[in-house]
Design a protein around this motif. Structure first.
Motif, PDB file in Angstrom:
ATOM      1  N   TYR A 179       0.850  -1.354   0.061  1.00 46.99           N
ATOM      2  CA  TYR A 179      -0.177   0.014   0.044  1.00 46.99           C
ATOM      3  C   TYR A 179       0.654   1.208  -0.134  1.00 46.99           C
ATOM      4  CZ  TYR A 179      -4.250  -2.555   0.954  1.00 46.99           C
ATOM      5  OH  TYR A 179      -5.376  -3.473   1.046  1.00 46.99           O
ATOM      6  N   GLN A 180       0.234   2.222  -0.542  1.00 49.84           N
ATOM      7  CA  GLN A 180       1.118   3.697  -0.733  1.00 49.84           C
ATOM      8  C   GLN A 180      -0.002   4.689   0.189  1.00 49.84           C
ATOM      9  OE1 GLN A 180       2.606   4.382  -4.413  1.00 49.84           O
ATOM     10  NE2 GLN A 180       4.242   2.969  -4.059  1.00 49.84           N
ATOM     11  N   PHE A 181       0.420   5.635   0.639  1.00 46.09           N
ATOM     12  CA  PHE A 181      -0.394   6.569   1.285  1.00 46.09           C
ATOM     13  C   PHE A 181      -1.176   5.879   2.387  1.00 46.09           C
ATOM     14  CE2 PHE A 181       0.535   8.829  -2.587  1.00 46.09           C
ATOM     15  CZ  PHE A 181       0.477  10.111  -2.397  1.00 46.09           C
ATOM     16  N   ARG A 182      -0.051   5.390   3.290  1.00 43.15           N
ATOM     17  CA  ARG A 182      -0.943   4.552   4.165  1.00 43.15           C
ATOM     18  C   ARG A 182      -1.327   5.190   5.539  1.00 43.15           C
ATOM     19  NH1 ARG A 182       3.467   0.233   5.720  1.00 43.15           N
ATOM     20  NH2 ARG A 182       1.439  -0.766   6.943  1.00 43.15           N
ATOM     21  N   ALA A 183      -0.705   6.530   5.899  1.00 47.89           N
ATOM     22  CA  ALA A 183      -1.022   7.148   7.041  1.00 47.89           C
ATOM     23  C   ALA A 183      -2.414   7.541   7.032  1.00 47.89           C
ATOM     24  CB  ALA A 183      -0.046   8.107   7.250  1.00 47.89           C
ATOM     25  N   ASN A 184      -3.158   8.176   8.072  1.00 48.03           N
ATOM     26  CA  ASN A 184      -4.412   8.771   7.962  1.00 48.03           C
ATOM     27  C   ASN A 184      -4.161  10.082   7.390  1.00 48.03           C
ATOM     28  OD1 ASN A 184      -5.109   6.516   9.534  1.00 48.03           O
ATOM     29  ND2 ASN A 184      -5.901   7.841  11.055  1.00 48.03           N
ATOM     30  N   TRP A 185      -3.319  10.797   7.553  1.00 47.21           N
ATOM     31  CA  TRP A 185      -2.924  12.264   6.911  1.00 47.21           C
ATOM     32  C   TRP A 185      -2.792  12.083   5.637  1.00 47.21           C
ATOM     33  CZ3 TRP A 185       1.297  13.406   4.599  1.00 47.21           C
ATOM     34  CH2 TRP A 185       2.428  12.802   5.032  1.00 47.21           C
ATOM     35  N   ALA A 186      -2.093  11.019   5.209  1.00 47.38           N
ATOM     36  CA  ALA A 186      -1.484  10.877   3.777  1.00 47.38           C
ATOM     37  C   ALA A 186      -2.688  10.462   2.752  1.00 47.38           C
ATOM     38  CB  ALA A 186      -0.503   9.863   3.612  1.00 47.38           C
ATOM     39  N   GLN A 187      -3.830   9.650   3.273  1.00 51.71           N
ATOM     40  CA  GLN A 187      -4.785   9.429   2.595  1.00 51.71           C
ATOM     41  C   GLN A 187      -5.747  10.279   2.477  1.00 51.71           C
ATOM     42  OE1 GLN A 187      -6.938   5.427   2.973  1.00 51.71           O
ATOM     43  NE2 GLN A 187      -5.531   4.796   4.518  1.00 51.71           N
ATOM     44  N   ARG A 188      -5.811  11.193   3.552  1.00 47.42           N
ATOM     45  CA  ARG A 188      -6.570  12.490   3.589  1.00 47.42           C
ATOM     46  C   ARG A 188      -6.304  13.540   2.468  1.00 47.42           C
ATOM     47  NH1 ARG A 188      -8.322  16.793   3.012  1.00 47.42           N
ATOM     48  NH2 ARG A 188      -9.784  18.101   4.430  1.00 47.42           N
ATOM     49  N   MET A 189      -4.802  13.679   2.531  1.00 46.01           N
ATOM     50  CA  MET A 189      -4.048  14.422   1.341  1.00 46.01           C
ATOM     51  C   MET A 189      -4.408  13.730  -0.009  1.00 46.01           C
ATOM     52  SD  MET A 189       0.150  14.869   1.052  1.00 46.01           S
ATOM     53  CE  MET A 189       0.701  15.683  -0.083  1.00 46.01           C
ATOM     54  N   TYR A 190      -4.390  12.575  -0.092  1.00 55.47           N
ATOM     55  CA  TYR A 190      -4.706  12.254  -1.473  1.00 55.47           C
ATOM     56  C   TYR A 190      -6.084  12.422  -1.948  1.00 55.47           C
ATOM     57  CZ  TYR A 190      -4.960   8.569  -5.091  1.00 55.47           C
ATOM     58  OH  TYR A 190      -5.226   7.855  -6.333  1.00 55.47           O
ATOM     59  N   LEU A 191      -6.889  12.318  -0.937  1.00 58.19           N
ATOM     60  CA  LEU A 191      -8.322  12.817  -1.582  1.00 58.19           C
ATOM     61  C   LEU A 191      -8.508  14.276  -1.688  1.00 58.19           C
ATOM     62  CD1 LEU A 191     -10.598  10.321   0.774  1.00 58.19           C
ATOM     63  CD2 LEU A 191     -10.397  10.435  -1.864  1.00 58.19           C
ATOM     64  N   GLY A 192      -7.553  15.053  -0.880  1.00 59.01           N
ATOM     65  CA  GLY A 192      -7.841  16.307  -1.054  1.00 59.01           C
ATOM     66  C   GLY A 192      -7.384  16.979  -2.192  1.00 59.01           C
ATOM     67  N   LEU A 193      -6.268  16.304  -2.658  1.00 54.89           N
ATOM     68  CA  LEU A 193      -5.497  16.724  -3.861  1.00 54.89           C
ATOM     69  C   LEU A 193      -6.351  16.478  -5.268  1.00 54.89           C
ATOM     70  CD1 LEU A 193      -1.914  15.584  -3.307  1.00 54.89           C
ATOM     71  CD2 LEU A 193      -2.652  17.980  -3.519  1.00 54.89           C
ATOM     72  N   ASP A 216       4.979   5.924   5.022  1.00 50.90           N
ATOM     73  CA  ASP A 216       4.423   4.701   4.635  1.00 50.90           C
ATOM     74  C   ASP A 216       5.284   3.469   5.182  1.00 50.90           C
ATOM     75  OD1 ASP A 216       2.623   5.362   3.197  1.00 50.90           O
ATOM     76  OD2 ASP A 216       3.790   5.017   1.033  1.00 50.90           O
ATOM     77  N   ARG A 217       6.636   3.695   5.446  1.00 53.28           N
ATOM     78  CA  ARG A 217       7.612   2.713   5.900  1.00 53.28           C
ATOM     79  C   ARG A 217       7.162   2.638   7.531  1.00 53.28           C
ATOM     80  NH1 ARG A 217      11.053   5.375   2.303  1.00 53.28           N
ATOM     81  NH2 ARG A 217      11.945   6.775   3.933  1.00 53.28           N
ATOM     82  N   GLY A 218       6.813   3.572   8.089  1.00 54.16           N
ATOM     83  CA  GLY A 218       6.612   3.543   9.425  1.00 54.16           C
ATOM     84  C   GLY A 218       5.103   3.183   9.866  1.00 54.16           C
ATOM     85  N   ALA A 219       4.176   3.262   8.849  1.00 56.75           N
ATOM     86  CA  ALA A 219       2.714   2.724   9.429  1.00 56.75           C
ATOM     87  C   ALA A 219       2.625   1.487   9.704  1.00 56.75           C
ATOM     88  CB  ALA A 219       1.989   3.281   8.066  1.00 56.75           C
ATOM     89  N   ARG A 220       1.767   1.069  10.322  1.00 60.04           N
ATOM     90  CA  ARG A 220       1.417  -0.268  10.780  1.00 60.04           C
ATOM     91  C   ARG A 220       0.021  -0.885  10.289  1.00 60.04           C
ATOM     92  NH1 ARG A 220       2.853  -0.658  17.415  1.00 60.04           N
ATOM     93  NH2 ARG A 220       4.913  -0.210  17.068  1.00 60.04           N
ATOM     94  N   GLY A 221       0.029  -2.246   9.945  1.00 58.98           N
ATOM     95  CA  GLY A 221      -1.165  -2.783   9.403  1.00 58.98           C
ATOM     96  C   GLY A 221      -1.313  -2.470   8.062  1.00 58.98           C
ATOM     97  N   ASP A 222      -2.525  -3.131   7.139  1.00 59.99           N
ATOM     98  CA  ASP A 222      -2.588  -2.660   5.889  1.00 59.99           C
ATOM     99  C   ASP A 222      -3.730  -1.605   5.675  1.00 59.99           C
ATOM    100  OD1 ASP A 222      -1.252  -4.849   4.858  1.00 59.99           O
ATOM    101  OD2 ASP A 222      -3.112  -6.310   5.619  1.00 59.99           O
TER     102      ASP A 222
END
Length: 257
Positions: A179-193, A216-222
Protein backbone atom coordinates in the motif's frame (compact mmCIF):
# COMPACT_ATOMS: atom_id res chain seq x y z
CA UNK A 1 15.28 13.19 -25.35
CA UNK A 2 12.72 15.33 -27.18
CA UNK A 3 10.04 17.71 -25.90
CA UNK A 4 7.41 14.94 -25.74
CA UNK A 5 9.75 12.87 -23.56
CA UNK A 6 10.21 15.82 -21.19
CA UNK A 7 6.47 16.41 -20.94
CA UNK A 8 5.88 12.69 -20.31
CA UNK A 9 8.48 12.61 -17.54
CA UNK A 10 6.87 15.65 -15.91
CA UNK A 11 3.44 14.07 -16.13
CA UNK A 12 4.34 10.57 -14.99
CA UNK A 13 7.29 11.01 -12.64
CA UNK A 14 7.04 14.54 -11.24
CA UNK A 15 3.99 13.36 -9.33
CA UNK A 16 3.31 12.78 -5.67
CA UNK A 17 2.51 9.09 -6.12
CA UNK A 18 3.12 7.91 -9.69
CA UNK A 19 6.93 7.84 -9.46
CA UNK A 20 6.98 5.33 -6.59
CA UNK A 21 3.98 3.48 -7.95
CA UNK A 22 5.28 3.07 -11.49
CA UNK A 23 8.83 2.23 -10.49
CA UNK A 24 7.70 -0.35 -7.93
CA UNK A 25 5.69 -2.12 -10.62
CA UNK A 26 8.64 -1.89 -13.02
CA UNK A 27 10.92 -3.40 -10.39
CA UNK A 28 8.46 -6.26 -9.96
CA UNK A 29 8.43 -6.77 -13.74
CA UNK A 30 12.19 -7.29 -13.63
CA UNK A 31 15.37 -5.39 -14.40
CA UNK A 32 16.17 -7.55 -17.44
CA UNK A 33 13.16 -8.08 -19.71
CA UNK A 34 15.01 -9.16 -22.83
CA UNK A 35 12.96 -11.58 -24.91
CA UNK A 36 9.80 -11.00 -22.87
CA UNK A 37 6.48 -9.69 -24.14
CA UNK A 38 5.01 -6.96 -21.92
CA UNK A 39 1.53 -5.41 -22.16
CA UNK A 40 0.45 -2.23 -20.37
CA UNK A 41 -3.36 -2.15 -20.14
CA UNK A 42 -4.85 1.34 -20.31
CA UNK A 43 -1.30 2.61 -20.66
CA UNK A 44 -2.16 6.09 -21.96
CA UNK A 45 0.73 7.53 -23.95
CA UNK A 46 2.80 4.39 -23.38
CA UNK A 47 5.36 6.00 -21.09
CA UNK A 48 5.64 3.06 -18.67
CA UNK A 49 5.60 0.49 -21.47
CA UNK A 50 8.46 2.48 -23.00
CA UNK A 51 10.38 2.00 -19.75
CA UNK A 52 9.85 -1.76 -20.08
CA UNK A 53 11.07 -1.54 -23.66
CA UNK A 54 14.19 0.18 -22.35
CA UNK A 55 14.83 -2.95 -20.27
CA UNK A 56 14.75 -5.11 -23.37
CA UNK A 57 11.06 -6.09 -23.55
CA UNK A 58 8.93 -6.25 -26.65
CA UNK A 59 6.40 -3.84 -25.15
CA UNK A 60 2.84 -2.89 -26.09
CA UNK A 61 0.67 -0.16 -24.59
CA UNK A 62 -3.09 -0.33 -25.15
CA UNK A 63 -5.53 2.53 -24.61
CA UNK A 64 -8.81 3.88 -25.99
CA UNK A 65 -7.79 7.56 -25.98
CA UNK A 66 -6.64 8.62 -29.44
CA UNK A 67 -5.05 11.83 -28.14
CA UNK A 68 -2.85 9.91 -25.70
CA UNK A 69 -1.84 7.43 -28.38
CA UNK A 70 -0.91 10.25 -30.77
CA UNK A 71 1.21 11.83 -28.05
CA UNK A 72 2.87 8.50 -27.32
CA UNK A 73 3.93 8.11 -30.93
CA UNK A 74 6.02 11.27 -30.49
CA UNK A 75 8.17 9.69 -27.75
CA UNK A 76 11.74 9.18 -28.84
CA UNK A 77 11.55 5.41 -28.15
CA UNK A 78 7.85 4.50 -28.02
CA UNK A 79 6.48 1.01 -27.44
CA UNK A 80 3.95 -0.48 -29.82
CA UNK A 81 0.80 1.60 -29.32
CA UNK A 82 -2.56 -0.07 -29.93
CA UNK A 83 -6.03 1.41 -29.69
CA UNK A 84 -8.20 -1.10 -27.86
CA UNK A 85 -10.62 -1.83 -25.06
CA UNK A 86 -9.34 -3.33 -21.80
CA UNK A 87 -12.58 -5.31 -21.57
CA UNK A 88 -11.94 -7.00 -24.93
CA UNK A 89 -8.19 -7.15 -25.49
CA UNK A 90 -7.36 -7.65 -29.19
CA UNK A 91 -4.72 -10.30 -28.51
CA UNK A 92 -4.60 -14.08 -28.59
CA UNK A 93 -4.58 -16.19 -25.44
CA UNK A 94 -1.21 -16.38 -23.64
CA UNK A 95 0.23 -13.58 -25.79
CA UNK A 96 2.27 -11.90 -23.05
CA UNK A 97 4.82 -12.87 -20.42
CA UNK A 98 4.08 -9.79 -18.29
CA UNK A 99 0.96 -7.66 -17.97
CA UNK A 100 0.98 -4.29 -16.23
CA UNK A 101 -1.80 -1.86 -15.37
CA UNK A 102 -1.33 1.34 -13.38
CA UNK A 103 -4.34 2.69 -11.49
CA UNK A 104 -6.78 1.81 -14.27
CA UNK A 105 -9.10 -0.95 -13.03
CA UNK A 106 -11.01 1.39 -10.70
CA UNK A 107 -12.16 3.37 -13.76
CA UNK A 108 -13.50 0.40 -15.73
CA UNK A 109 -17.23 -0.25 -15.94
CA UNK A 110 -16.50 -3.94 -15.33
CA UNK A 111 -13.24 -4.47 -13.45
CA UNK A 112 -13.82 -8.22 -13.22
CA UNK A 113 -14.12 -8.46 -16.98
CA UNK A 114 -10.87 -6.51 -17.39
CA UNK A 115 -9.14 -9.02 -15.10
CA UNK A 116 -10.64 -11.86 -17.17
CA UNK A 117 -8.92 -10.38 -20.20
CA UNK A 118 -5.60 -9.70 -18.48
CA UNK A 119 -5.52 -13.27 -17.20
CA UNK A 120 -6.48 -14.66 -20.60
CA UNK A 121 -3.56 -13.03 -22.44
CA UNK A 122 -1.02 -13.94 -19.73
CA UNK A 123 1.15 -16.93 -20.57
CA UNK A 124 1.82 -19.79 -18.11
CA UNK A 125 4.50 -18.70 -15.67
CA UNK A 126 3.76 -15.07 -16.51
CA UNK A 127 3.19 -12.28 -14.03
CA UNK A 128 0.63 -9.52 -13.63
CA UNK A 129 1.60 -6.34 -11.79
CA UNK A 130 -1.01 -3.69 -11.19
CA UNK A 131 -2.17 -0.90 -8.93
CA UNK A 132 -5.60 0.42 -8.00
CA UNK A 133 -7.30 2.98 -5.83
CA UNK A 134 -7.88 1.38 -2.43
CA UNK A 135 -8.85 4.40 -0.26
CA UNK A 136 -9.39 2.14 2.72
CA UNK A 137 -10.27 5.07 5.01
CA UNK A 138 -12.52 6.87 2.55
CA UNK A 139 -15.58 6.49 4.79
CA UNK A 140 -14.02 9.08 7.10
CA UNK A 141 -14.25 11.72 4.40
CA UNK A 142 -17.36 10.89 2.36
CA UNK A 143 -17.58 14.28 0.65
CA UNK A 144 -13.99 14.13 -0.54
CA UNK A 145 -14.47 10.53 -1.65
CA UNK A 146 -17.55 11.46 -3.71
CA UNK A 147 -15.67 14.34 -5.29
CA UNK A 148 -12.74 12.05 -6.11
CA UNK A 149 -15.00 9.45 -7.72
CA UNK A 150 -16.92 12.02 -9.75
CA UNK A 151 -13.85 13.88 -10.96
CA UNK A 152 -11.85 10.81 -11.95
CA UNK A 153 -14.75 8.53 -12.91
CA UNK A 154 -13.88 5.97 -10.25
CA UNK A 155 -16.38 3.10 -10.32
CA UNK A 156 -15.14 1.24 -7.23
CA UNK A 157 -12.06 0.76 -5.08
CA UNK A 158 -10.10 -2.42 -4.31
CA UNK A 159 -8.26 -3.70 -1.26
CA UNK A 160 -5.53 -6.31 -1.61
CA UNK A 161 -8.04 -8.90 -0.34
CA UNK A 162 -10.48 -7.92 -3.10
CA UNK A 163 -7.81 -8.27 -5.77
CA UNK A 164 -6.42 -11.51 -4.32
CA UNK A 165 -9.89 -13.07 -4.48
CA UNK A 166 -10.53 -11.85 -8.03
CA UNK A 167 -7.12 -13.02 -9.21
CA UNK A 168 -7.44 -16.42 -7.57
CA UNK A 169 -10.76 -16.95 -9.35
CA UNK A 170 -8.85 -16.46 -12.60
CA UNK A 171 -6.06 -18.88 -11.76
CA UNK A 172 -3.47 -16.33 -10.61
CA UNK A 173 -1.61 -16.54 -7.31
CA UNK A 174 -0.89 -13.37 -5.33
CA UNK A 175 2.86 -13.07 -4.71
CA UNK A 176 3.04 -9.78 -2.85
CA UNK A 177 1.19 -6.53 -2.28
CA UNK A 178 1.99 -3.07 -1.00
CA UNK A 179 0.00 0.00 0.00
CA UNK A 180 0.97 3.62 -0.54
CA UNK A 181 -0.35 6.69 1.30
CA UNK A 182 -0.82 4.49 4.35
CA UNK A 183 -1.03 7.07 7.15
CA UNK A 184 -4.37 8.71 7.94
CA UNK A 185 -3.10 12.16 7.00
CA UNK A 186 -1.61 10.83 3.77
CA UNK A 187 -4.90 9.27 2.67
CA UNK A 188 -6.66 12.53 3.53
CA UNK A 189 -4.07 14.41 1.49
CA UNK A 190 -4.58 12.11 -1.50
CA UNK A 191 -8.33 12.73 -1.48
CA UNK A 192 -7.87 16.44 -0.89
CA UNK A 193 -5.55 16.73 -3.87
CA UNK A 194 -7.99 14.91 -6.10
CA UNK A 195 -10.91 17.07 -4.93
CA UNK A 196 -9.22 20.48 -4.80
CA UNK A 197 -5.80 20.17 -6.41
CA UNK A 198 -6.74 21.22 -9.90
CA UNK A 199 -5.32 19.73 -13.08
CA UNK A 200 -1.76 19.71 -11.76
CA UNK A 201 -2.42 19.18 -8.07
CA UNK A 202 -0.69 15.80 -7.85
CA UNK A 203 2.30 17.22 -9.74
CA UNK A 204 2.73 20.30 -7.57
CA UNK A 205 2.58 18.06 -4.47
CA UNK A 206 5.55 16.00 -5.73
CA UNK A 207 7.99 17.51 -3.14
CA UNK A 208 5.94 15.76 -0.44
CA UNK A 209 6.65 12.31 -1.92
CA UNK A 210 9.70 11.53 0.28
CA UNK A 211 7.75 12.45 3.41
CA UNK A 212 4.87 10.20 2.36
CA UNK A 213 7.28 7.37 1.57
CA UNK A 214 8.82 7.69 5.03
CA UNK A 215 5.36 7.68 6.62
CA UNK A 216 4.46 4.57 4.62
CA UNK A 217 7.50 2.76 5.99
CA UNK A 218 6.51 3.63 9.55
CA UNK A 219 2.79 2.86 9.29
CA UNK A 220 1.39 -0.34 10.80
CA UNK A 221 -1.20 -2.70 9.43
CA UNK A 222 -2.73 -2.86 5.98
CA UNK A 223 -4.50 -0.08 4.17
CA UNK A 224 -3.80 3.02 2.14
CA UNK A 225 -4.94 5.16 -0.75
CA UNK A 226 -3.32 2.97 -3.44
CA UNK A 227 -2.68 -0.77 -3.48
CA UNK A 228 -0.07 -2.49 -5.65
CA UNK A 229 -0.18 -6.23 -6.29
CA UNK A 230 2.01 -8.79 -8.02
CA UNK A 231 0.52 -12.11 -9.14
CA UNK A 232 1.68 -15.10 -11.17
CA UNK A 233 0.00 -17.63 -13.40
CA UNK A 234 1.25 -21.12 -12.46
CA UNK A 235 3.17 -22.98 -15.13
CA UNK A 236 6.48 -23.02 -16.91
CA UNK A 237 7.72 -19.56 -17.82
CA UNK A 238 9.49 -19.08 -21.11
CA UNK A 239 11.12 -16.21 -22.97
CA UNK A 240 9.73 -15.39 -26.41
CA UNK A 241 11.41 -13.45 -29.15
CA UNK A 242 9.90 -10.37 -30.72
CA UNK A 243 9.05 -12.17 -33.96
CA UNK A 244 6.73 -14.54 -32.13
CA UNK A 245 5.15 -11.63 -30.31
CA UNK A 246 4.60 -9.76 -33.57
CA UNK A 247 2.91 -12.77 -35.17
CA UNK A 248 0.58 -13.16 -32.18
CA UNK A 249 -0.23 -9.47 -32.17
CA UNK A 250 -1.06 -9.54 -35.86
CA UNK A 251 -3.46 -12.43 -35.33
CA UNK A 252 -5.15 -10.63 -32.49
CA UNK A 253 -5.54 -7.39 -34.42
CA UNK A 254 -7.13 -9.14 -37.40
CA UNK A 255 -9.85 -10.49 -35.13
CA UNK A 256 -10.96 -6.90 -34.52
CA UNK A 257 -10.40 -5.39 -37.95
Amino acid sequence: MNLTDAVAIAGHEVHVCRYREGHTLLRWLGEDLRGLRVLDVAGGDGYWAAQARGRGAWAVSLDLADAKLRRGRQLSAPPALIRGDALALPFADASFDRVMSICAIEHFDDGARALDEMARVLAPGGELVMSADALTLAQRWPRLYRAHCERYHVKRTYSHEDLAELLAARGLDLITYRYQFRANWAQRMYLGLSAYGGKYGFNTAAPAAPVIAAADRGARGDGGAIVLVRARRPGQAGAHQGGTANRRLGAGRRLHS
